[in-house]
Scaffold this motif. Structure first.
Motif, PDB file in Angstrom:
ATOM      1  N   VAL A 170     -25.348  12.801 -17.941  1.00  0.00           N
ATOM      2  CA  VAL A 170     -24.381  12.636 -16.959  1.00  0.00           C
ATOM      3  C   VAL A 170     -22.728  12.422 -17.712  1.00  0.00           C
ATOM      4  O   VAL A 170     -22.919  11.404 -18.630  1.00  0.00           O
ATOM      5  CB  VAL A 170     -24.284  11.592 -15.893  1.00  0.00           C
ATOM      6  N   PHE A 171     -21.999  13.381 -17.353  1.00  0.00           N
ATOM      7  CA  PHE A 171     -20.556  13.176 -17.949  1.00  0.00           C
ATOM      8  C   PHE A 171     -19.712  12.239 -17.066  1.00  0.00           C
ATOM      9  O   PHE A 171     -19.748  12.562 -15.833  1.00  0.00           O
ATOM     10  CB  PHE A 171     -19.926  14.346 -18.108  1.00  0.00           C
ATOM     11  N   PHE A 172     -19.263  11.241 -17.364  1.00  0.00           N
ATOM     12  CA  PHE A 172     -18.307  10.124 -16.628  1.00  0.00           C
ATOM     13  C   PHE A 172     -17.137  10.214 -16.961  1.00  0.00           C
ATOM     14  O   PHE A 172     -16.711  10.027 -18.308  1.00  0.00           O
ATOM     15  CB  PHE A 172     -18.711   8.947 -16.926  1.00  0.00           C
ATOM     16  N   VAL A 173     -15.914  10.253 -16.211  1.00  0.00           N
ATOM     17  CA  VAL A 173     -14.655  10.187 -16.583  1.00  0.00           C
ATOM     18  C   VAL A 173     -13.977   9.099 -15.475  1.00  0.00           C
ATOM     19  O   VAL A 173     -14.112   9.146 -14.448  1.00  0.00           O
ATOM     20  CB  VAL A 173     -13.957  11.506 -16.427  1.00  0.00           C
ATOM     21  N   VAL A 174     -13.157   7.988 -16.203  1.00  0.00           N
ATOM     22  CA  VAL A 174     -12.695   6.834 -15.428  1.00  0.00           C
ATOM     23  C   VAL A 174     -11.148   7.334 -15.504  1.00  0.00           C
ATOM     24  O   VAL A 174     -10.474   7.616 -16.560  1.00  0.00           O
ATOM     25  CB  VAL A 174     -12.950   5.659 -16.184  1.00  0.00           C
ATOM     26  N   CYS A 175     -10.599   7.260 -14.265  1.00  0.00           N
ATOM     27  CA  CYS A 175      -9.030   7.627 -14.037  1.00  0.00           C
ATOM     28  C   CYS A 175      -8.436   6.921 -13.130  1.00  0.00           C
ATOM     29  O   CYS A 175      -9.028   5.717 -12.529  1.00  0.00           O
ATOM     30  CB  CYS A 175      -9.384   8.983 -13.079  1.00  0.00           C
ATOM     31  N   GLN A 176      -7.085   7.039 -13.169  1.00  0.00           N
ATOM     32  CA  GLN A 176      -6.170   6.212 -12.183  1.00  0.00           C
ATOM     33  C   GLN A 176      -6.448   6.865 -10.698  1.00  0.00           C
ATOM     34  O   GLN A 176      -6.758   8.333 -10.638  1.00  0.00           O
ATOM     35  CB  GLN A 176      -4.963   6.347 -12.728  1.00  0.00           C
ATOM     36  N   PRO A 177      -6.359   6.067  -9.987  1.00  0.00           N
ATOM     37  CA  PRO A 177      -6.532   6.640  -8.401  1.00  0.00           C
ATOM     38  C   PRO A 177      -5.978   7.896  -7.984  1.00  0.00           C
ATOM     39  O   PRO A 177      -6.425   8.800  -7.375  1.00  0.00           O
ATOM     40  CB  PRO A 177      -5.996   5.514  -7.611  1.00  0.00           C
ATOM     41  N   ASP A 178      -4.462   7.961  -8.628  1.00  0.00           N
ATOM     42  CA  ASP A 178      -4.014   9.342  -8.510  1.00  0.00           C
ATOM     43  C   ASP A 178      -4.073  10.499  -9.457  1.00  0.00           C
ATOM     44  O   ASP A 178      -3.209  11.162  -9.331  1.00  0.00           O
ATOM     45  CB  ASP A 178      -2.361   8.974  -8.427  1.00  0.00           C
ATOM     46  N   ALA A 179      -4.982  10.578 -10.015  1.00  0.00           N
ATOM     47  CA  ALA A 179      -5.176  11.498 -10.978  1.00  0.00           C
ATOM     48  C   ALA A 179      -5.438  13.093 -10.272  1.00  0.00           C
ATOM     49  O   ALA A 179      -5.964  12.789  -9.236  1.00  0.00           O
ATOM     50  CB  ALA A 179      -6.416  11.253 -11.851  1.00  0.00           C
ATOM     51  N   ASP A 180      -5.010  13.883 -10.919  1.00  0.00           N
ATOM     52  CA  ASP A 180      -5.322  15.146 -10.431  1.00  0.00           C
ATOM     53  C   ASP A 180      -6.714  15.394 -10.604  1.00  0.00           C
ATOM     54  O   ASP A 180      -7.010  16.185 -11.644  1.00  0.00           O
ATOM     55  CB  ASP A 180      -4.195  16.246 -10.992  1.00  0.00           C
ATOM     56  N   GLY A 218     -24.416   4.501 -15.751  1.00  0.00           N
ATOM     57  CA  GLY A 218     -25.414   5.412 -16.114  1.00  0.00           C
ATOM     58  C   GLY A 218     -26.488   5.300 -15.214  1.00  0.00           C
ATOM     59  O   GLY A 218     -27.164   6.359 -14.689  1.00  0.00           O
ATOM     60  N   ARG A 219     -27.210   4.156 -15.421  1.00  0.00           N
ATOM     61  CA  ARG A 219     -28.449   3.991 -14.775  1.00  0.00           C
ATOM     62  C   ARG A 219     -28.440   4.445 -13.295  1.00  0.00           C
ATOM     63  O   ARG A 219     -29.112   4.896 -12.326  1.00  0.00           O
ATOM     64  CB  ARG A 219     -29.069   2.567 -14.903  1.00  0.00           C
ATOM     65  N   GLU A 220     -27.222   3.621 -12.685  1.00  0.00           N
ATOM     66  CA  GLU A 220     -27.090   3.585 -11.255  1.00  0.00           C
ATOM     67  C   GLU A 220     -26.535   4.936 -10.667  1.00  0.00           C
ATOM     68  O   GLU A 220     -27.083   5.467  -9.483  1.00  0.00           O
ATOM     69  CB  GLU A 220     -26.163   2.572 -10.885  1.00  0.00           C
ATOM     70  N   VAL A 221     -25.793   5.603 -11.283  1.00  0.00           N
ATOM     71  CA  VAL A 221     -25.673   6.783 -10.823  1.00  0.00           C
ATOM     72  C   VAL A 221     -26.518   7.858 -11.273  1.00  0.00           C
ATOM     73  O   VAL A 221     -26.906   8.968 -10.318  1.00  0.00           O
ATOM     74  CB  VAL A 221     -24.214   7.603 -11.565  1.00  0.00           C
ATOM     75  N   GLY A 222     -27.464   7.647 -12.193  1.00  0.00           N
ATOM     76  CA  GLY A 222     -28.756   8.618 -12.407  1.00  0.00           C
ATOM     77  C   GLY A 222     -29.614   8.482 -11.147  1.00  0.00           C
ATOM     78  O   GLY A 222     -30.271   9.326 -10.753  1.00  0.00           O
ATOM     79  N   ARG A 223     -29.802   7.158 -10.809  1.00  0.00           N
ATOM     80  CA  ARG A 223     -30.455   6.832  -9.584  1.00  0.00           C
ATOM     81  C   ARG A 223     -29.949   7.507  -8.045  1.00  0.00           C
ATOM     82  O   ARG A 223     -30.669   8.066  -7.343  1.00  0.00           O
ATOM     83  CB  ARG A 223     -30.694   5.324  -9.217  1.00  0.00           C
ATOM     84  N   ALA A 224     -28.769   7.563  -8.222  1.00  0.00           N
ATOM     85  CA  ALA A 224     -27.956   8.108  -7.243  1.00  0.00           C
ATOM     86  C   ALA A 224     -28.459   9.779  -7.134  1.00  0.00           C
ATOM     87  O   ALA A 224     -28.786  10.260  -5.909  1.00  0.00           O
ATOM     88  CB  ALA A 224     -26.611   8.027  -7.080  1.00  0.00           C
ATOM     89  N   CYS A 273     -23.785   9.614 -20.710  1.00  0.00           N
ATOM     90  CA  CYS A 273     -24.997   8.704 -20.726  1.00  0.00           C
ATOM     91  C   CYS A 273     -26.231   9.817 -20.585  1.00  0.00           C
ATOM     92  O   CYS A 273     -26.055  10.723 -19.791  1.00  0.00           O
ATOM     93  CB  CYS A 273     -25.036   7.851 -19.383  1.00  0.00           C
ATOM     94  N   ASP A 274     -27.255   9.447 -21.136  1.00  0.00           N
ATOM     95  CA  ASP A 274     -28.534  10.225 -21.188  1.00  0.00           C
ATOM     96  C   ASP A 274     -29.257   9.922 -19.555  1.00  0.00           C
ATOM     97  O   ASP A 274     -28.585   9.013 -18.926  1.00  0.00           O
ATOM     98  CB  ASP A 274     -29.523   9.716 -22.262  1.00  0.00           C
ATOM     99  N   ASN A 275     -30.338  10.519 -19.372  1.00  0.00           N
ATOM    100  CA  ASN A 275     -30.775  10.418 -17.983  1.00  0.00           C
ATOM    101  C   ASN A 275     -31.527   8.838 -17.880  1.00  0.00           C
ATOM    102  O   ASN A 275     -31.944   8.437 -16.968  1.00  0.00           O
ATOM    103  CB  ASN A 275     -32.014  11.369 -17.743  1.00  0.00           C
ATOM    104  N   LYS A 276     -31.585   8.229 -18.938  1.00  0.00           N
ATOM    105  CA  LYS A 276     -32.065   6.731 -18.810  1.00  0.00           C
ATOM    106  C   LYS A 276     -30.856   5.744 -18.743  1.00  0.00           C
ATOM    107  O   LYS A 276     -31.066   4.642 -18.218  1.00  0.00           O
ATOM    108  CB  LYS A 276     -32.691   6.411 -20.032  1.00  0.00           C
ATOM    109  N   GLY A 277     -29.681   6.281 -18.871  1.00  0.00           N
ATOM    110  CA  GLY A 277     -28.392   5.669 -18.573  1.00  0.00           C
ATOM    111  C   GLY A 277     -27.944   4.952 -19.935  1.00  0.00           C
ATOM    112  O   GLY A 277     -26.876   4.448 -19.970  1.00  0.00           O
ATOM    113  N   ASP A 278     -28.459   5.272 -21.053  1.00  0.00           N
ATOM    114  CA  ASP A 278     -28.166   5.027 -22.404  1.00  0.00           C
ATOM    115  C   ASP A 278     -26.936   5.839 -22.871  1.00  0.00           C
ATOM    116  O   ASP A 278     -26.829   6.927 -22.495  1.00  0.00           O
ATOM    117  CB  ASP A 278     -29.112   5.039 -23.596  1.00  0.00           C
ATOM    118  N   VAL A 279     -25.669   5.156 -23.341  1.00  0.00           N
ATOM    119  CA  VAL A 279     -24.460   5.875 -23.769  1.00  0.00           C
ATOM    120  C   VAL A 279     -24.809   6.885 -24.981  1.00  0.00           C
ATOM    121  O   VAL A 279     -25.320   6.272 -25.933  1.00  0.00           O
ATOM    122  CB  VAL A 279     -23.364   5.112 -24.092  1.00  0.00           C
ATOM    123  N   ILE A 280     -24.597   8.050 -24.963  1.00  0.00           N
ATOM    124  CA  ILE A 280     -24.713   9.048 -25.852  1.00  0.00           C
ATOM    125  C   ILE A 280     -23.398   9.104 -26.750  1.00  0.00           C
ATOM    126  O   ILE A 280     -23.301   9.034 -28.247  1.00  0.00           O
ATOM    127  CB  ILE A 280     -24.909  10.213 -25.409  1.00  0.00           C
TER     128      ILE A 280
END
Length: 148
Positions: free
Chosen positions: A82-92, A44-50, A20-27
């Motif tokens: 911001v680069f986001f990765v969605v994982c299973q809880p037990d991912a390395d 994207g927006r909420e993590v950018g705010r964080a 996502c860009d810094n506005k939260g829009d998906v690139i």
């Protein structure tokens, strides 16, 4: 950039990724998309705010790792995105983080990826304005900003 997302997606336990860009829009997002576009934009927006709040509180971060009951979300700050990765809880997660670092390093050397990122360049600080936050969030932001 899609090849980089494929590289991350090949790590065991990874469900998908997006940027996502810094506005939260998906690139760009993995195919098939791991989440609905609206959901990715909200994240994207909420993590950018964080990231902005952590900077304002003199606690800057490059990575945030959110752990939920049935999934995990890694957010890696790239500066202009911001680069986001969605994982299973037990991912390395060490392997996930290393792969993300390798992909980002490759994008930094790739003129096409840089051009694509620059087309979406925005200031992240715009995510925390009176116009973009509800009253409760704005009150919290003013407390954080005053202590930084």
């Amino acid at each position: 950039m899609e090849k980089g997302l494929d590289q991350v997606g090949a790590v065991p336990g990874v469900g998908g990724s997006f940027v996502c860009d810094n506005k939260g829009d998906v690139i760009v997002s993995s195919d098939p998309a791991v989440l609905a576009t609206v959901t990715m934009q909200t994240i994207g927006r909420e993590v950018g705010r964080a990231f902005v709040a952590l900077d304002a509180a003199s606690r800057p971060a490059q990575r945030l790792d959110f752990v939920y009951n049935s999934w995990r979300l890694l957010a890696q700050d790239m500066g202009d995105a911001v680069f986001f990765v969605v994982c299973q809880p037990d991912a390395d997660m060490a392997m996930v983080r290393m792969t993300v670092d390798v992909v980002i390093a490759g994008w930094r050397k790739d003129a096409t990826a840089q051009k694509r990122l620059q087309r979406h360049r925005a200031e992240r600080a715009a995510l925390v304005s009176r116009a973009t936050l509800d009253q409760g969030s704005w009150s919290s932001w003013t407390v954080i900003a005053s202590r930084g």
